[in-house]
Design a protein around this motif. Structure first.
Motif, PDB file in Angstrom:
ATOM      1  N   ASN A  32     -13.265  30.019   2.267  1.00  0.00           N
ATOM      2  CA  ASN A  32     -11.894  30.093   2.754  1.00  0.00           C
ATOM      3  C   ASN A  32     -11.540  28.853   3.576  1.00  0.00           C
ATOM      4  O   ASN A  32     -12.386  28.001   3.839  1.00  0.00           O
ATOM      5  CB  ASN A  32     -11.678  31.369   3.565  1.00  0.00           C
ATOM      6  N   VAL A  33     -10.319  28.707   3.942  1.00  0.00           N
ATOM      7  CA  VAL A  33      -9.827  27.503   4.628  1.00  0.00           C
ATOM      8  C   VAL A  33     -10.546  27.236   5.958  1.00  0.00           C
ATOM      9  O   VAL A  33     -10.989  26.105   6.202  1.00  0.00           O
ATOM     10  CB  VAL A  33      -8.294  27.580   4.829  1.00  0.00           C
TER      11      VAL A  33
ATOM     12  N   ASP B  99     -13.784  19.537   5.429  1.00  0.00           N
ATOM     13  CA  ASP B  99     -13.633  18.912   4.114  1.00  0.00           C
ATOM     14  C   ASP B  99     -12.159  18.699   3.774  1.00  0.00           C
ATOM     15  O   ASP B  99     -11.762  17.664   3.233  1.00  0.00           O
ATOM     16  CB  ASP B  99     -14.283  19.769   3.028  1.00  0.00           C
ATOM     17  N   ILE B 100     -11.340  19.693   4.101  1.00  0.00           N
ATOM     18  CA  ILE B 100      -9.906  19.593   3.811  1.00  0.00           C
ATOM     19  C   ILE B 100      -9.274  18.492   4.656  1.00  0.00           C
ATOM     20  O   ILE B 100      -8.454  17.712   4.171  1.00  0.00           O
ATOM     21  CB  ILE B 100      -9.217  20.950   4.061  1.00  0.00           C
TER      22      ILE B 100
ATOM     23  N   VAL C  87     -10.707  15.781   5.890  1.00  0.00           N
ATOM     24  CA  VAL C  87     -11.106  14.456   5.385  1.00  0.00           C
ATOM     25  C   VAL C  87     -10.304  14.094   4.143  1.00  0.00           C
ATOM     26  O   VAL C  87      -9.877  12.949   3.990  1.00  0.00           O
ATOM     27  CB  VAL C  87     -12.629  14.435   5.088  1.00  0.00           C
ATOM     28  N   ALA C  88     -10.092  15.065   3.253  1.00  0.00           N
ATOM     29  CA  ALA C  88      -9.365  14.795   2.013  1.00  0.00           C
ATOM     30  C   ALA C  88      -7.880  14.556   2.295  1.00  0.00           C
ATOM     31  O   ALA C  88      -7.258  13.704   1.662  1.00  0.00           O
ATOM     32  CB  ALA C  88      -9.536  15.934   1.036  1.00  0.00           C
ATOM     33  N   ALA C  89      -7.311  15.249   3.241  1.00  0.00           N
ATOM     34  CA  ALA C  89      -5.872  15.171   3.496  1.00  0.00           C
ATOM     35  C   ALA C  89      -5.502  13.998   4.399  1.00  0.00           C
ATOM     36  O   ALA C  89      -4.523  13.308   4.159  1.00  0.00           O
ATOM     37  CB  ALA C  89      -5.366  16.482   4.111  1.00  0.00           C
ATOM     38  N   ALA C  90      -6.273  13.799   5.453  1.00  0.00           N
ATOM     39  CA  ALA C  90      -5.953  12.735   6.414  1.00  0.00           C
ATOM     40  C   ALA C  90      -7.248  12.136   6.921  1.00  0.00           C
ATOM     41  O   ALA C  90      -7.759  12.497   7.994  1.00  0.00           O
ATOM     42  CB  ALA C  90      -5.128  13.331   7.556  1.00  0.00           C
ATOM     43  N   PRO C  91      -7.815  11.165   6.201  1.00  0.00           N
ATOM     44  CA  PRO C  91      -9.093  10.590   6.609  1.00  0.00           C
ATOM     45  C   PRO C  91      -9.038   9.902   7.977  1.00  0.00           C
ATOM     46  O   PRO C  91     -10.041   9.864   8.697  1.00  0.00           O
ATOM     47  CB  PRO C  91      -9.414   9.568   5.522  1.00  0.00           C
ATOM     48  N   GLU C  92      -7.863   9.381   8.369  1.00  0.00           N
ATOM     49  CA  GLU C  92      -7.761   8.716   9.673  1.00  0.00           C
ATOM     50  C   GLU C  92      -7.891   9.682  10.836  1.00  0.00           C
ATOM     51  O   GLU C  92      -8.265   9.284  11.941  1.00  0.00           O
ATOM     52  CB  GLU C  92      -6.457   7.925   9.782  1.00  0.00           C
TER      53      GLU C  92
END
Length: 89
Positions: A72-73, A79-80, A82-87
């Motif tokens: 689940n989230v 992980d989410i 890092v994928a959405a906003a690595p900065e």
């Protein structure tokens, strides 16, 4: 001599007769049919299903797999992020 009843006297007599009939037929009341609480067997695909039965059935029919435990989230938030906003990670 019989006096004709009218008004309140007539209403009392009718009420007394109705009460007598009710007492006479007190134990003969018809029961309402009981609802079935069991699972309905599907024959032609038109019988109703409960939501808890319908969702897994539709998922299996379409080849979908339910997520595993921990899928689940909140468990995968890092992980989410890092994928959405690595900065921000």
């Amino acid at each position: 001599m019989t006096a004709e009843l009218s008004g309140v006297d007539l209403a009392r007599q009718v009420l007394a007769a109705a009460c007598g009939q009710a007492r006479k037929h007190r134990g003969h009341r018809e029961e309402k049919p009981k609802r079935r609480a069991g699972q309905v067997v599907r024959r032609d695909g038109r019988e109703p299903l409960g939501l808890g039965t319908a969702i897994p059935w539709m998922m299996a029919e379409r080849g979908m797999v339910a997520p595993a435990v921990g899928g689940n989230v909140p468990a995968r938030f890092d992980d989410i992020l890092v994928a959405a906003a690595p900065e921000l990670a």
